[in-house]
Design a protein around this motif. Structure first.
Motif, short mmCIF file in Angstrom:
data_model
loop_
_atom_site.label_atom_id
_atom_site.label_comp_id
_atom_site.label_asym_id
_atom_site.label_seq_id
_atom_site.Cartn_x
_atom_site.Cartn_y
_atom_site.Cartn_z
N ALA A 1 0.41 -1.34 0.25
CA ALA A 1 0.29 -0.18 -0.23
C ALA A 1 0.90 1.29 0.70
N PHE A 2 2.00 1.32 0.36
CA PHE A 2 3.14 2.35 0.44
C PHE A 2 3.03 2.93 -0.79
N PRO A 3 3.60 2.54 -1.37
CA PRO A 3 3.99 3.20 -3.00
C PRO A 3 2.80 3.99 -3.61
N VAL A 4 1.84 2.48 -3.65
CA VAL A 4 0.81 3.64 -3.99
C VAL A 4 -0.51 5.00 -2.95
N PHE A 5 0.74 5.11 -1.64
CA PHE A 5 -0.04 6.15 -0.88
C PHE A 5 0.84 6.68 -1.48
N GLU A 6 2.20 7.25 -1.84
CA GLU A 6 3.07 7.87 -2.25
C GLU A 6 2.38 9.01 -3.12
N ALA A 7 2.54 7.67 -4.74
CA ALA A 7 1.62 8.21 -5.95
C ALA A 7 0.65 8.90 -5.75
N TRP A 8 -0.18 8.50 -4.60
CA TRP A 8 -1.58 9.18 -4.59
C TRP A 8 -0.95 10.94 -4.26
N LEU A 9 -0.34 11.25 -3.05
CA LEU A 9 0.00 12.22 -2.00
C LEU A 9 0.42 13.20 -3.72
N ALA A 10 1.96 12.69 -3.93
CA ALA A 10 2.76 13.22 -5.48
C ALA A 10 1.50 13.96 -6.75
N GLY A 11 0.35 13.51 -6.76
CA GLY A 11 0.00 13.49 -7.59
C GLY A 11 0.10 12.88 -9.17
N THR A 12 0.01 11.41 -8.61
CA THR A 12 0.70 10.89 -9.59
C THR A 12 -0.29 9.38 -10.30
N GLY A 13 -0.52 9.01 -8.50
CA GLY A 13 -1.19 8.35 -8.80
C GLY A 13 -3.04 7.68 -8.30
N ASP A 14 -3.57 7.63 -8.49
CA ASP A 14 -5.52 7.52 -8.16
C ASP A 14 -5.74 7.78 -6.30
N PHE A 15 -6.21 7.69 -6.30
CA PHE A 15 -7.16 7.34 -4.72
C PHE A 15 -7.12 5.93 -4.95
N GLU A 16 -6.88 4.65 -3.94
CA GLU A 16 -6.91 2.58 -4.10
C GLU A 16 -7.52 2.45 -3.36
N PRO A 17 -8.30 1.15 -3.35
CA PRO A 17 -8.88 0.74 -2.94
C PRO A 17 -7.76 0.42 -1.32
N ALA A 18 -6.62 -0.08 -1.95
CA ALA A 18 -5.37 -0.34 -1.25
C ALA A 18 -4.77 1.16 -0.13
#
Length: 287
Positions: free
Chosen positions: A151-168
């Protein structure tokens, strides 16, 4: 569900849970139906919860003018609810984004609030939005949990604006990622009004210097409750929020995330009941 009519004619609904002295509760989201609050971990056994469905959410009607979703405009609906219930003043509890609405209400109608409880409240109204650094620092506290590595890399990407908010990412918002948390998260999927949420904090909604000035004279007791593991707000932000008020205390719930009544209902309810049963407006503050 009981309803009242707002000043612009919009029909606004609210839920009643429990019996006793009313406690008006403002939901977060922003613009999430109040159903996610449940009975606040059993707080309804001690107070009658008056759970407001903000306009356009839950069983409340969609307004004719979408601009009325803005947080400062919603203050009028809270005041109409108080008048509808015939309360000279009221104890007010707000969760998450609802904390900014509660602060704007308290700034405009200080004499109408007997006690104010801000539960994991994001203080946008005070000019203190959550930062990526705060969220990441809180997230790293979960490093030992089995879901963290994925989950943490997905969280980092979301905060950086390079990824969406995911269920993970959901486990970061709960102190325990157990069956109760999973069920609570799943139920929330259809409780949001995304259009309204985009308007809630839009340009003009907040005037932090004016709000800070007004709240520096707020006469009623305030409880600012934070979760130890929450990233928005972090406990440090809760202390800075409390510093704005002349009569505020901070409680940090151990092991709790953004929904502390789920993480340890007994601790949460005990702390809220103690605050709500305490003295009201300090005599020296009454003009």
């Amino acid at each position: 569900m009981p309803t009242f009519t707002a000043s612009d004619g919009t029909e606004i609904a609210y839920r009643l849970r429990g019996e006793g002295e009313p406690l008006v509760v403002l939901p977060g989201g922003p613009m999430q139906a109040s159903a996610y609050l449940g009975d606040l971990g059993g707080l309804a056994a001690h107070r009658q919860l008056v759970l407001l469905d903000l306009r356009g959410t839950g069983d409340s009607a969609v307004p004719a003018d979408a601009a009325t979703y803005r947080c400062d405009h919603l203050v009028d609906d809270v005041e109409m609810l108080r008048a509808h219930m015939g309360l000279a003043d009221m104890d007010l509890l707000a969760h998450s984004a609802g904390g900014s609405l509660a602060m704007l209400y308290a700034a405009r109608y200080p004499q109408r609030v007997a006690r104010l409880a801000l539960v994991t409240a994001t203080p946008w109204a005070l000019g203190m939005p959550p930062t990526a650094e705060d969220r990441l620092a809180a997230a790293r506290l979960r490093e030992g949990e089995p879901w963290f590595a994925e989950a943490f890399p997905v969280f980092e990407a979301w905060l950086a604006g390079t990824g969406d908010f995911e269920p993970a990412l959901a486990p970061f918002f709960y102190g325990r990622w157990d069956d109760a948390a999973r069920e609570h998260h799943a139920r929330g999927d259809d409780q949001f009004n995304d259009e309204a949420g985009d308007v809630y904090g839009s340009d003009g909604a907040y005037d932090p210097p004016a709000t800070r000035d007004a709240l520096s004279r707020f006469p009623a007791p305030v409880l600012v409750l934070a979760g130890e593991l929450d990233g928005s707000p972090r406990p440090e932000t809760a202390h800075r929020t409390a510093d704005v008020f002349p009569h505020a205390e901070v409680a940090v719930q151990p092991g709790a995330g953004h929904y502390p009544w789920l993480d340890d209902p007994e601790w949460f309810v005990g702390r809220l009941v103690a605050f709500l049963s305490g003295p009201g407006v300090p005599p020296a503050a009454v003009q």
